[in-house]
Write a protein that holds these residues in place. Structure first.
Motif, PDB file in Angstrom:
ATOM      1  N   SER A  82     -26.497 -11.349  -8.411  1.00 21.76           N
ATOM      2  CA  SER A  82     -25.764 -10.099  -6.889  1.00 21.76           C
ATOM      3  C   SER A  82     -26.523  -9.994  -5.594  1.00 21.76           C
ATOM      4  CB  SER A  82     -26.190  -9.006  -8.329  1.00 21.76           C
ATOM      5  OG  SER A  82     -26.014  -7.710  -7.923  1.00 21.76           O
ATOM      6  N   LEU A  83     -27.973  -9.948  -6.211  1.00 25.62           N
ATOM      7  CA  LEU A  83     -29.400  -9.943  -4.961  1.00 25.62           C
ATOM      8  C   LEU A  83     -28.930 -10.658  -3.867  1.00 25.62           C
ATOM      9  CD1 LEU A  83     -32.529  -9.424  -7.346  1.00 25.62           C
ATOM     10  CD2 LEU A  83     -31.280  -7.829  -5.447  1.00 25.62           C
ATOM     11  N   MET A  84     -28.323 -11.063  -4.053  1.00 24.12           N
ATOM     12  CA  MET A  84     -28.035 -13.103  -3.338  1.00 24.12           C
ATOM     13  C   MET A  84     -26.504 -12.456  -2.617  1.00 24.12           C
ATOM     14  SD  MET A  84     -28.837 -16.898  -4.753  1.00 24.12           S
ATOM     15  CE  MET A  84     -28.390 -16.686  -6.151  1.00 24.12           C
ATOM     16  N   LEU A  85     -25.661 -11.840  -3.325  1.00 23.44           N
ATOM     17  CA  LEU A  85     -24.381 -11.586  -3.015  1.00 23.44           C
ATOM     18  C   LEU A  85     -24.852 -10.075  -1.881  1.00 23.44           C
ATOM     19  CD1 LEU A  85     -22.432 -12.280  -5.872  1.00 23.44           C
ATOM     20  CD2 LEU A  85     -22.474 -13.089  -3.971  1.00 23.44           C
ATOM     21  N   ASN A  86     -24.879  -9.364  -2.139  1.00 25.62           N
ATOM     22  CA  ASN A  86     -25.568  -8.758  -1.437  1.00 25.62           C
ATOM     23  C   ASN A  86     -26.676  -8.456  -0.385  1.00 25.62           C
ATOM     24  OD1 ASN A  86     -25.509  -5.602  -1.560  1.00 25.62           O
ATOM     25  ND2 ASN A  86     -28.289  -5.531  -2.048  1.00 25.62           N
ATOM     26  N   ILE A  87     -26.815  -9.552  -0.493  1.00 23.36           N
ATOM     27  CA  ILE A  87     -27.478 -10.129   1.133  1.00 23.36           C
ATOM     28  C   ILE A  87     -26.286 -10.695   2.050  1.00 23.36           C
ATOM     29  CG2 ILE A  87     -29.234 -11.687   3.131  1.00 23.36           C
ATOM     30  CD1 ILE A  87     -30.753 -11.024   0.267  1.00 23.36           C
ATOM     31  N   ILE A  88     -25.827 -11.965   1.414  1.00 24.93           N
ATOM     32  CA  ILE A  88     -24.548 -12.609   1.788  1.00 24.93           C
ATOM     33  C   ILE A  88     -23.141 -11.824   1.705  1.00 24.93           C
ATOM     34  CG2 ILE A  88     -22.865 -14.758   2.142  1.00 24.93           C
ATOM     35  CD1 ILE A  88     -24.854 -15.784  -0.193  1.00 24.93           C
ATOM     36  N   LEU A  89     -22.436 -10.696   1.210  1.00 21.82           N
ATOM     37  CA  LEU A  89     -21.412 -10.129   1.308  1.00 21.82           C
ATOM     38  C   LEU A  89     -21.260  -8.804   1.952  1.00 21.82           C
ATOM     39  CD1 LEU A  89     -19.403 -10.990  -2.155  1.00 21.82           C
ATOM     40  CD2 LEU A  89     -19.212 -12.728   0.138  1.00 21.82           C
ATOM     41  N   LYS A  90     -21.870  -8.126   1.319  1.00 17.76           N
ATOM     42  CA  LYS A  90     -22.091  -6.623   2.257  1.00 17.76           C
ATOM     43  C   LYS A  90     -21.005  -5.697   1.478  1.00 17.76           C
ATOM     44  CE  LYS A  90     -25.902  -8.382   5.875  1.00 17.76           C
ATOM     45  NZ  LYS A  90     -26.844  -7.179   5.234  1.00 17.76           N
ATOM     46  N   HIS A  91     -20.463  -6.242   0.400  1.00 21.10           N
ATOM     47  CA  HIS A  91     -19.542  -5.724   0.078  1.00 21.10           C
ATOM     48  C   HIS A  91     -19.690  -4.870  -1.359  1.00 21.10           C
ATOM     49  CE1 HIS A  91     -16.808  -7.278   2.942  1.00 21.10           C
ATOM     50  NE2 HIS A  91     -17.314  -7.865   2.600  1.00 21.10           N
ATOM     51  N   GLU A  92     -20.289  -3.267  -1.314  1.00 22.99           N
ATOM     52  CA  GLU A  92     -20.815  -2.110  -2.062  1.00 22.99           C
ATOM     53  C   GLU A  92     -20.184  -2.677  -2.696  1.00 22.99           C
ATOM     54  OE1 GLU A  92     -20.621  -1.171   0.985  1.00 22.99           O
ATOM     55  OE2 GLU A  92     -22.251  -0.919   1.656  1.00 22.99           O
TER      56      GLU A  92
END
Length: 276
Positions: A82-92
């Motif tokens: 989740s933390l990695m996706l928060n950086i990569i995707l930036k889709h809340e």
């Protein structure tokens, strides 16, 4: 409940606050709430890591052999993703959905017995093949969970667009093309992990003369899970099925995985120790 440590309670409370701030940002764009939610999630990840290390030092083995340890480890992996996706995707909205899943898994682990210790009759606690097998299997399940969430969001967004319904919160989702691409990407990561996990346990069966487990329901269903995700890749790469069809099959594959992870444990002599 009294056996749960103080640090575990703190993790639950901080995780709840993180979800509340993330939900606030998801509903109404709030940059401050987003940063607070993300900051709390980072603290949760650090505390989870410390808690896991403390249990490892306390029991002198890698803590993934009981229901509590397995689910906690699974939750830690999902939070990491989740933390990695928060950086990569930036889709809340997507990141929030992944965090809700991780939080649910962690809460379920809270109601299991954290004081339970593995009592393996056929396996040595320090069997390296066993630990690597479980670790890789749980890691693959975490990526499959993320892919499952992506496929669910794909079908929701696809239906909304088809019926020409639009809500502001849908703007917080990636495009259908990007969702499909990331769902495929997470399966591509999870599938080799699952394959290696199965290969390792087959090697263990041969070395320990436990080939009878090949007929066990859980082992057979593991091959079914592997086959379901391989078929997903075939539909994606060879058949070139449409995105909604792929998303539907991805969901079916994860349901098969859930059956393998939950139901077959009650009917299997293999991995029953996970549910102590």
């Amino acid at each position: 409940m009294g056996s749960k440590t103080f640090i575990y309670d703190i993790i639950i409370y901080l995780y709840t606050l993180s979800l509340l701030f993330s939900f606030s940002d998801t509903i109404h764009k709030n940059r401050r709430a987003k940063w607070i939610g993300t900051g709390l999630l980072i603290i949760v990840w650090i505390l989870q890591s410390n808690f896991f290390i403390l249990r490892m030092l306390e029991h002198s083995y890698f803590p993934i052999l009981t229901m509590f340890d397995t689910l906690f480890f699974f939750s830690w992996i999902v939070v990491t993703i989740s933390l990695m996706l928060n950086i990569i995707l930036k889709h809340e909205l997507f990141v929030f959905a992944v965090n809700v899943a991780a939080f649910t898994i962690m809460v379920i682990s809270f109601f299991s017995d954290s004081s339970a210790l593995p009592t393996l009759q056929n396996w040595a606690i320090h069997d390296e093949l066993l630990f690597i097998h479980i670790t890789l299997a749980m890691s693959s399940y975490a990526f499959f969970l993320v892919s499952f969430i992506l496929s669910c969001l794909y079908l929701i967004l696809f239906r909304m667009l088809k019926e020409k319904k639009w809500f502001n919160y849908l703007k917080k989702l990636p495009s259908l093309e990007k969702i499909d691409r990331f769902a495929f990407f997470t399966v591509i990561i999870g599938l080799p992990l699952l394959l290696v996990s199965i290969i390792l346990i087959l090697i263990w069966m041969i070395l320990t003369d436990h080939l009878s487990y090949l007929l066990d329901l859980k082992v057979l269903n593991s091959f079914l899970v592997l086959g379901a995700y391989i078929f997903y890749l075939i539909k994606k790469l060879k058949i070139h099925s449409p995105g909604n069809n792929l998303a539907f099959w991805n969901i079916i594959a994860f349901i098969i995985l859930l059956i393998n992870f939950i139901i077959s444990n009650y009917l299997s002599d293999f991995h029953m120790w996970i549910w102590m």
